[in-house]
Write a protein that holds these residues in place. Structure first.
Motif, PDB file in Angstrom:
ATOM      1  N   GLN A  98     -24.298  32.934 -25.209  1.00 25.17           N
ATOM      2  CA  GLN A  98     -25.067  32.500 -26.160  1.00 25.17           C
ATOM      3  C   GLN A  98     -24.005  31.674 -27.031  1.00 25.17           C
ATOM      4  O   GLN A  98     -22.994  32.204 -27.148  1.00 25.17           O
ATOM      5  CB  GLN A  98     -25.774  33.724 -26.600  1.00 25.17           C
ATOM      6  N   ALA A  99     -24.456  30.893 -28.080  1.00 30.76           N
ATOM      7  CA  ALA A  99     -23.642  30.207 -28.953  1.00 30.76           C
ATOM      8  C   ALA A  99     -22.927  31.304 -29.850  1.00 30.76           C
ATOM      9  O   ALA A  99     -23.479  32.200 -30.396  1.00 30.76           O
ATOM     10  CB  ALA A  99     -24.548  29.441 -29.784  1.00 30.76           C
ATOM     11  N   GLY A 100     -21.655  31.007 -29.976  1.00 28.61           N
ATOM     12  CA  GLY A 100     -20.846  32.156 -30.994  1.00 28.61           C
ATOM     13  C   GLY A 100     -20.358  33.008 -30.122  1.00 28.61           C
ATOM     14  O   GLY A 100     -19.333  33.889 -30.611  1.00 28.61           O
ATOM     15  N   ASP A 101     -20.646  33.148 -28.643  1.00 30.81           N
ATOM     16  CA  ASP A 101     -19.807  34.329 -27.905  1.00 30.81           C
ATOM     17  C   ASP A 101     -18.260  34.148 -27.640  1.00 30.81           C
ATOM     18  O   ASP A 101     -18.093  32.832 -27.573  1.00 30.81           O
ATOM     19  CB  ASP A 101     -20.558  34.452 -26.599  1.00 30.81           C
ATOM     20  N   ILE A 102     -17.630  35.047 -27.399  1.00 29.68           N
ATOM     21  CA  ILE A 102     -16.143  35.050 -27.016  1.00 29.68           C
ATOM     22  C   ILE A 102     -15.980  35.766 -25.902  1.00 29.68           C
ATOM     23  O   ILE A 102     -16.727  36.762 -25.430  1.00 29.68           O
ATOM     24  CB  ILE A 102     -15.345  35.361 -28.063  1.00 29.68           C
ATOM     25  N   ALA A 103     -15.101  34.855 -25.158  1.00 32.82           N
ATOM     26  CA  ALA A 103     -14.546  35.727 -23.766  1.00 32.82           C
ATOM     27  C   ALA A 103     -12.931  35.441 -23.850  1.00 32.82           C
ATOM     28  O   ALA A 103     -12.505  34.678 -24.396  1.00 32.82           O
ATOM     29  CB  ALA A 103     -15.104  35.014 -22.488  1.00 32.82           C
ATOM     30  N   PHE A 104     -12.171  36.657 -23.806  1.00 34.11           N
ATOM     31  CA  PHE A 104     -10.968  36.903 -24.038  1.00 34.11           C
ATOM     32  C   PHE A 104     -10.548  37.595 -22.448  1.00 34.11           C
ATOM     33  O   PHE A 104     -10.847  38.567 -22.123  1.00 34.11           O
ATOM     34  CB  PHE A 104     -10.559  37.776 -24.923  1.00 34.11           C
ATOM     35  N   TRP A 105      -9.643  36.536 -21.814  1.00 39.50           N
ATOM     36  CA  TRP A 105      -9.430  37.185 -20.330  1.00 39.50           C
ATOM     37  C   TRP A 105      -7.983  37.034 -20.096  1.00 39.50           C
ATOM     38  O   TRP A 105      -7.229  36.332 -20.785  1.00 39.50           O
ATOM     39  CB  TRP A 105     -10.037  36.064 -19.366  1.00 39.50           C
ATOM     40  N   ASP A 106      -7.387  37.942 -19.067  1.00 41.89           N
ATOM     41  CA  ASP A 106      -6.167  38.011 -18.775  1.00 41.89           C
ATOM     42  C   ASP A 106      -5.989  37.050 -17.556  1.00 41.89           C
ATOM     43  O   ASP A 106      -6.557  37.184 -16.300  1.00 41.89           O
ATOM     44  CB  ASP A 106      -5.891  39.280 -17.999  1.00 41.89           C
ATOM     45  N   ASN A 107      -5.181  35.687 -17.789  1.00 43.69           N
ATOM     46  CA  ASN A 107      -5.072  34.970 -16.987  1.00 43.69           C
ATOM     47  C   ASN A 107      -3.915  35.277 -16.010  1.00 43.69           C
ATOM     48  O   ASN A 107      -4.155  34.622 -14.750  1.00 43.69           O
ATOM     49  CB  ASN A 107      -4.348  33.831 -17.717  1.00 43.69           C
ATOM     50  N   ARG A 108      -3.301  36.439 -16.144  1.00 43.75           N
ATOM     51  CA  ARG A 108      -2.622  36.802 -14.884  1.00 43.75           C
ATOM     52  C   ARG A 108      -3.004  37.553 -13.790  1.00 43.75           C
ATOM     53  O   ARG A 108      -2.663  37.470 -12.650  1.00 43.75           O
ATOM     54  CB  ARG A 108      -1.307  38.044 -15.542  1.00 43.75           C
ATOM     55  N   ALA A 109      -4.227  38.202 -14.218  1.00 47.67           N
ATOM     56  CA  ALA A 109      -4.889  38.748 -13.106  1.00 47.67           C
ATOM     57  C   ALA A 109      -6.445  38.449 -12.586  1.00 47.67           C
ATOM     58  O   ALA A 109      -7.027  39.129 -11.682  1.00 47.67           O
ATOM     59  CB  ALA A 109      -5.269  40.334 -14.003  1.00 47.67           C
ATOM     60  N   THR A 110      -6.608  37.223 -13.129  1.00 47.92           N
ATOM     61  CA  THR A 110      -8.247  36.801 -12.808  1.00 47.92           C
ATOM     62  C   THR A 110      -8.011  35.373 -12.233  1.00 47.92           C
ATOM     63  O   THR A 110      -6.997  34.484 -12.553  1.00 47.92           O
ATOM     64  CB  THR A 110      -8.703  37.004 -13.964  1.00 47.92           C
ATOM     65  N   GLN A 111      -9.120  34.760 -11.600  1.00 49.42           N
ATOM     66  CA  GLN A 111      -9.451  33.464 -11.666  1.00 49.42           C
ATOM     67  C   GLN A 111     -10.718  33.130 -12.288  1.00 49.42           C
ATOM     68  O   GLN A 111     -11.458  34.242 -12.338  1.00 49.42           O
ATOM     69  CB  GLN A 111      -9.684  32.952 -10.120  1.00 49.42           C
ATOM     70  N   HIS A 112     -11.294  32.028 -12.630  1.00 48.10           N
ATOM     71  CA  HIS A 112     -12.487  31.891 -13.439  1.00 48.10           C
ATOM     72  C   HIS A 112     -13.167  30.654 -12.945  1.00 48.10           C
ATOM     73  O   HIS A 112     -12.537  29.815 -12.065  1.00 48.10           O
ATOM     74  CB  HIS A 112     -12.429  31.853 -14.672  1.00 48.10           C
ATOM     75  N   TYR A 113     -14.513  30.413 -13.089  1.00 46.57           N
ATOM     76  CA  TYR A 113     -15.154  29.438 -12.570  1.00 46.57           C
ATOM     77  C   TYR A 113     -16.134  29.058 -13.315  1.00 46.57           C
ATOM     78  O   TYR A 113     -17.041  29.943 -13.717  1.00 46.57           O
ATOM     79  CB  TYR A 113     -15.696  29.770 -11.197  1.00 46.57           C
ATOM     80  N   ALA A 114     -16.432  27.768 -14.004  1.00 50.53           N
ATOM     81  CA  ALA A 114     -17.527  27.250 -14.912  1.00 50.53           C
ATOM     82  C   ALA A 114     -18.452  26.583 -14.170  1.00 50.53           C
ATOM     83  O   ALA A 114     -18.446  25.619 -13.643  1.00 50.53           O
ATOM     84  CB  ALA A 114     -16.943  26.658 -16.164  1.00 50.53           C
ATOM     85  N   VAL A 115     -19.691  27.217 -14.334  1.00 52.05           N
ATOM     86  CA  VAL A 115     -20.677  26.963 -13.332  1.00 52.05           C
ATOM     87  C   VAL A 115     -21.298  25.648 -13.944  1.00 52.05           C
ATOM     88  O   VAL A 115     -22.148  25.791 -15.275  1.00 52.05           O
ATOM     89  CB  VAL A 115     -22.020  28.105 -13.160  1.00 52.05           C
ATOM     90  N   ALA A 116     -21.446  24.709 -13.188  1.00 47.62           N
ATOM     91  CA  ALA A 116     -21.812  23.469 -13.775  1.00 47.62           C
ATOM     92  C   ALA A 116     -23.362  22.929 -13.119  1.00 47.62           C
ATOM     93  O   ALA A 116     -23.506  22.343 -12.422  1.00 47.62           O
ATOM     94  CB  ALA A 116     -20.902  22.296 -13.360  1.00 47.62           C
ATOM     95  N   ASP A 117     -24.050  23.792 -13.747  1.00 52.33           N
ATOM     96  CA  ASP A 117     -25.750  23.757 -13.380  1.00 52.33           C
ATOM     97  C   ASP A 117     -26.582  23.408 -14.237  1.00 52.33           C
ATOM     98  O   ASP A 117     -27.910  23.716 -14.053  1.00 52.33           O
ATOM     99  CB  ASP A 117     -26.059  25.058 -12.610  1.00 52.33           C
ATOM    100  N   TYR A 118     -26.058  22.758 -15.290  1.00 53.64           N
ATOM    101  CA  TYR A 118     -26.979  22.234 -16.369  1.00 53.64           C
ATOM    102  C   TYR A 118     -27.175  20.718 -16.547  1.00 53.64           C
ATOM    103  O   TYR A 118     -27.706  20.460 -17.756  1.00 53.64           O
ATOM    104  CB  TYR A 118     -26.440  22.945 -17.791  1.00 53.64           C
ATOM    105  N   GLY A 119     -26.936  20.065 -15.601  1.00 45.47           N
ATOM    106  CA  GLY A 119     -27.488  18.692 -15.835  1.00 45.47           C
ATOM    107  C   GLY A 119     -26.649  17.669 -16.915  1.00 45.47           C
ATOM    108  O   GLY A 119     -25.708  18.086 -17.191  1.00 45.47           O
TER     109      GLY A 119
END
Length: 312
Positions: free
Chosen positions: A274-295
């Motif tokens: 939702q607008a204004g949300d924050i995610a803080f991730w440990d780049n050492r321990a994760t991979q991530h994927y931004a889902v491009a399904d919004y046309g």
């Protein structure tokens, strides 16, 4: 004639080995923290797990002011235990977002990302303005000698549907590799190069300008987390090109198997923004994927990256 008793005596699943495509069915060990880790309650906020091992929503905090040392330490423990933290409805200014990230260390910029927010170390992601494609499993900037420790991402504008981000727990991914695969990769090193990841949306002449600043680097295939001591798979589709010392065909085959491990749903968490949300991730321990399904809908995110250490 085959009886019910005959059928019930046959194992329902194949042996739990990894086939050629890198995935298998059956039991997976989902260990959230290292062995011997003291699992204590949190006193300064409410933590709501979002999956078995990765992802937790933090409730009861206002991040508009920098965290106190006590809060910073408790949030850091949550980050180490859950790998990515979510904060709803913060709507931080660029300055407040930077100040929060600075509690974890020096900020870094990526000159390959030219779209900036309100400060030079705030990167803006808006595919309607600058076409980029983050819908591939990756760890940020592993082409650097010292890849980012973590990142603080805020969604400024969200599409009416879609645009989620997913993260994968690479410690659990490593834990579940067969012993023979772990024996092959423990101690191995791999080459990381920015060109494969950025060639998807930049012309060759532009990429050439950065090759002196970012030559290919080597990192361990399995890195050790500097704070927890946990072993983690540290290769990714965007930037890892080969395993040192292996023939090309063998290296490609082994990397395909390792890349596939981020695709296991049991290792993942998915966050609906939702607008204004924050995610803080440990780049050492994760991979991530931004889902491009919004046309053609607009999705605007701003990210602050925290400088990291040299993997070992």
């Amino acid at each position: 004639m085959t009886t019910f008793a005959d059928i019930s005596a046959v194992p329902a699943l194949r042996d739990p080995h990894i086939p050629a495509d890198g995935l298998y069915e059956g039991h997976r060990e989902l260990r959230r923290v290292p062995e011997g880790w003291e699992d204590r309650p949190y006193g300064l906020f409410e933590l709501v797990p979002q999956s078995a091992t990765i992802g937790a929503e933090i409730r009861g905090l206002d991040l508009s002011s920098p965290p106190s040392p006590a809060l910073r330490n408790e949030l850091n423990r949550a980050l180490l235990e859950w790998k990515v933290l979510f904060f709803r409805g913060q709507r931080l200014s660029a300055g407040a977002q930077r100040a929060f990230a600075l509690a974890w260390g020096e900020l870094e910029t990526n000159p390959l990302l030219t779209a900036a927010g309100d400060a030079k170390d705030v990167a803006r992601f808006d595919r309607t303005a600058v076409p980029t494609f983050e819908n591939v499993w990756h760890t940020d900037v592993t082409f650097r000698e010292r890849p980012a420790m973590g990142a603080v991402l805020q969604l400024r504008e969200v599409p009416p549907a879609g645009g989620d981000t997913m993260w994968a727990d690479m410690a659990v991914a490593y834990d579940n590799l067969p012993r023979e695969v772990r024996d092959r990769i423990d101690g191995a090193r791999a080459v990381h190069d920015f060109v494969p990841g950025f060639a998807r949306f930049y012309p060759a002449e532009r990429l050439a300008r950065f090759q002196d600043a970012f030559p290919p680097v080597e990192h361990p295939v399995v890195r050790t987390h500097p704070e927890t001591g946990r072993r983690m798979l540290f290769v990714n589709t965007s930037f890892t090109t080969r395993i040192v010392g292996l023939p090309r065909e063998e290296s490609d085959r082994l990397l395909r198997l390792l890349f596939q491990q981020a695709h296991v749903p049991e290792y993942q968490v998915r966050f609906r923004w939702q607008a204004g949300d924050i995610a803080f991730w440990d780049n050492r321990a994760t991979q991530h994927y931004a889902v491009a399904d919004y046309g053609r809908h607009r999705r605007v995110a701003e990210r602050v990256a925290i400088a990291g250490d040299r993997p070992y």
